[in-house]
Design a protein around this motif. Sequence first.
Motif, PDB file in Angstrom:
ATOM      1  N   GLY A  74      36.233  30.152  22.889  1.00  0.00           N
ATOM      2  CA  GLY A  74      37.490  29.853  23.705  1.00  0.00           C
ATOM      3  C   GLY A  74      38.577  30.893  23.808  1.00  0.00           C
ATOM      4  O   GLY A  74      39.327  30.999  24.386  1.00  0.00           O
ATOM      5  N   ARG A  75      38.565  31.426  22.369  1.00  0.00           N
ATOM      6  CA  ARG A  75      39.814  32.520  22.431  1.00  0.00           C
ATOM      7  C   ARG A  75      39.676  33.666  23.239  1.00  0.00           C
ATOM      8  O   ARG A  75      40.446  34.203  23.599  1.00  0.00           O
ATOM      9  N   GLN A  76      38.392  34.044  23.627  1.00  0.00           N
ATOM     10  CA  GLN A  76      37.994  35.242  24.620  1.00  0.00           C
ATOM     11  C   GLN A  76      38.274  34.748  25.762  1.00  0.00           C
ATOM     12  O   GLN A  76      38.356  35.730  26.693  1.00  0.00           O
ATOM     13  N   THR A  77      38.171  33.514  26.346  1.00  0.00           N
ATOM     14  CA  THR A  77      38.407  33.041  27.808  1.00  0.00           C
ATOM     15  C   THR A  77      39.663  33.415  28.098  1.00  0.00           C
ATOM     16  O   THR A  77      40.818  33.115  27.584  1.00  0.00           O
ATOM     17  N   VAL A  78      39.634  34.158  29.556  1.00  0.00           N
ATOM     18  CA  VAL A  78      40.866  34.167  30.137  1.00  0.00           C
ATOM     19  C   VAL A  78      41.234  32.810  30.768  1.00  0.00           C
ATOM     20  O   VAL A  78      40.281  32.440  31.688  1.00  0.00           O
ATOM     21  N   ILE A  79      42.261  32.365  30.784  1.00  0.00           N
ATOM     22  CA  ILE A  79      42.625  30.916  31.446  1.00  0.00           C
ATOM     23  C   ILE A  79      43.998  31.111  32.280  1.00  0.00           C
ATOM     24  O   ILE A  79      44.905  31.771  31.680  1.00  0.00           O
ATOM     25  N   LEU A  80      43.797  30.827  33.514  1.00  0.00           N
ATOM     26  CA  LEU A  80      44.793  30.927  34.423  1.00  0.00           C
ATOM     27  C   LEU A  80      45.089  29.606  35.008  1.00  0.00           C
ATOM     28  O   LEU A  80      44.353  29.020  35.287  1.00  0.00           O
ATOM     29  N   GLY A  81      46.394  29.183  34.926  1.00  0.00           N
ATOM     30  CA  GLY A  81      46.917  27.952  35.721  1.00  0.00           C
ATOM     31  C   GLY A  81      47.221  28.067  36.924  1.00  0.00           C
ATOM     32  O   GLY A  81      47.733  29.237  37.410  1.00  0.00           O
ATOM     33  N   SER A  82      46.920  27.190  37.832  1.00  0.00           N
ATOM     34  CA  SER A  82      46.808  27.158  39.298  1.00  0.00           C
ATOM     35  C   SER A  82      48.105  26.286  39.574  1.00  0.00           C
ATOM     36  O   SER A  82      47.953  25.156  39.393  1.00  0.00           O
ATOM     37  N   LEU A  83      49.120  27.014  40.188  1.00  0.00           N
ATOM     38  CA  LEU A  83      50.321  25.998  40.594  1.00  0.00           C
ATOM     39  C   LEU A  83      50.704  26.305  42.185  1.00  0.00           C
ATOM     40  O   LEU A  83      50.476  26.962  42.581  1.00  0.00           O
ATOM     41  N   VAL A  84      51.232  24.913  42.531  1.00  0.00           N
ATOM     42  CA  VAL A  84      51.758  24.793  44.019  1.00  0.00           C
ATOM     43  C   VAL A  84      53.057  25.788  44.168  1.00  0.00           C
ATOM     44  O   VAL A  84      53.433  26.614  44.940  1.00  0.00           O
ATOM     45  N   GLU A  85      53.954  25.646  42.951  1.00  0.00           N
ATOM     46  CA  GLU A  85      55.162  26.277  42.911  1.00  0.00           C
ATOM     47  C   GLU A  85      55.568  26.535  41.462  1.00  0.00           C
ATOM     48  O   GLU A  85      55.065  26.148  40.559  1.00  0.00           O
ATOM     49  N   ALA A  86      56.460  27.497  41.404  1.00  0.00           N
ATOM     50  CA  ALA A  86      56.733  27.862  39.972  1.00  0.00           C
ATOM     51  C   ALA A  86      57.721  26.834  39.280  1.00  0.00           C
ATOM     52  O   ALA A  86      58.839  26.381  39.668  1.00  0.00           O
ATOM     53  N   ASN A  87      57.100  26.003  38.355  1.00  0.00           N
ATOM     54  CA  ASN A  87      57.552  25.019  37.538  1.00  0.00           C
ATOM     55  C   ASN A  87      57.757  25.532  36.155  1.00  0.00           C
ATOM     56  O   ASN A  87      56.748  25.521  35.316  1.00  0.00           O
ATOM     57  N   LEU A  88      58.899  25.896  35.721  1.00  0.00           N
ATOM     58  CA  LEU A  88      59.020  26.613  34.433  1.00  0.00           C
ATOM     59  C   LEU A  88      58.522  25.556  33.297  1.00  0.00           C
ATOM     60  O   LEU A  88      58.060  26.334  32.488  1.00  0.00           O
ATOM     61  N   GLY A  89      58.962  24.269  33.328  1.00  0.00           N
ATOM     62  CA  GLY A  89      58.222  23.310  32.221  1.00  0.00           C
ATOM     63  C   GLY A  89      56.814  23.393  32.072  1.00  0.00           C
ATOM     64  O   GLY A  89      56.345  23.421  31.006  1.00  0.00           O
ATOM     65  N   GLN A  90      56.203  23.193  33.392  1.00  0.00           N
ATOM     66  CA  GLN A  90      54.554  23.184  33.231  1.00  0.00           C
ATOM     67  C   GLN A  90      54.323  24.596  32.929  1.00  0.00           C
ATOM     68  O   GLN A  90      53.077  24.722  32.153  1.00  0.00           O
ATOM     69  N   MET A  91      54.922  25.823  33.380  1.00  0.00           N
ATOM     70  CA  MET A  91      54.559  27.230  32.819  1.00  0.00           C
ATOM     71  C   MET A  91      54.551  27.245  31.629  1.00  0.00           C
ATOM     72  O   MET A  91      53.549  27.756  30.837  1.00  0.00           O
ATOM     73  N   THR A  92      55.647  26.720  31.003  1.00  0.00           N
ATOM     74  CA  THR A  92      55.860  27.015  29.405  1.00  0.00           C
ATOM     75  C   THR A  92      54.787  26.218  28.774  1.00  0.00           C
ATOM     76  O   THR A  92      54.290  26.673  27.630  1.00  0.00           O
ATOM     77  N   ARG A  93      54.634  24.912  29.053  1.00  0.00           N
ATOM     78  CA  ARG A  93      53.966  23.980  28.397  1.00  0.00           C
ATOM     79  C   ARG A  93      52.246  24.644  28.445  1.00  0.00           C
ATOM     80  O   ARG A  93      51.522  24.757  27.317  1.00  0.00           O
ATOM     81  N   LEU A  94      51.704  25.207  29.549  1.00  0.00           N
ATOM     82  CA  LEU A  94      50.702  26.064  29.854  1.00  0.00           C
ATOM     83  C   LEU A  94      50.571  27.242  28.862  1.00  0.00           C
ATOM     84  O   LEU A  94      49.509  27.571  28.199  1.00  0.00           O
ATOM     85  N   LYS A  95      51.459  28.103  28.837  1.00  0.00           N
ATOM     86  CA  LYS A  95      51.554  29.153  28.230  1.00  0.00           C
ATOM     87  C   LYS A  95      51.402  28.915  26.427  1.00  0.00           C
ATOM     88  O   LYS A  95      50.565  29.431  25.903  1.00  0.00           O
ATOM     89  N   ARG A  96      52.332  27.854  26.036  1.00  0.00           N
ATOM     90  CA  ARG A  96      52.170  27.418  24.593  1.00  0.00           C
ATOM     91  C   ARG A  96      50.589  27.063  24.304  1.00  0.00           C
ATOM     92  O   ARG A  96      50.427  27.147  23.172  1.00  0.00           O
ATOM     93  N   ALA A  97      50.366  26.458  25.150  1.00  0.00           N
ATOM     94  CA  ALA A  97      48.763  25.817  25.037  1.00  0.00           C
ATOM     95  C   ALA A  97      47.733  27.130  24.872  1.00  0.00           C
ATOM     96  O   ALA A  97      46.651  26.717  24.536  1.00  0.00           O
TER      97      ALA A  97
END
Length: 125
Positions: A74-97
Amino acid sequence: MRTCLIVDESSVIRKVASRILFQLGFEAQSAANATEALVLLSAGHPFDLVVTASALPDMAADEFVRTVRARAGGRQTVILGSLVEANLGQMTRLKRAGANGFVYKPFDRASLSGWVDAYFERAAA
């Protein structure tokens, strides 16, 4: 061939993403929710790319990203979050995860390939 998993409750998003990623050289599989995605992840080798909706019906997206990262490979997997709009809170949680980046819906070939090309070289045609 590289492998990709698309996780989104919208069948239209899954179908469009699968077609675009196939054109970019990926063998794509899809899941409507985190539970289906985790079954696919458990059934075989890790995916090279996971594109996940930022809002999943059965699990918080950041929890899903952490679960993918914790699996073998799982460390080598590239993970992209798919968003409808820029949501800083959600983006921060996803990046930290552990998410690598984001793509915005609705996407087209140019926008999705732009994000994918940042992490993968295209095979020579």
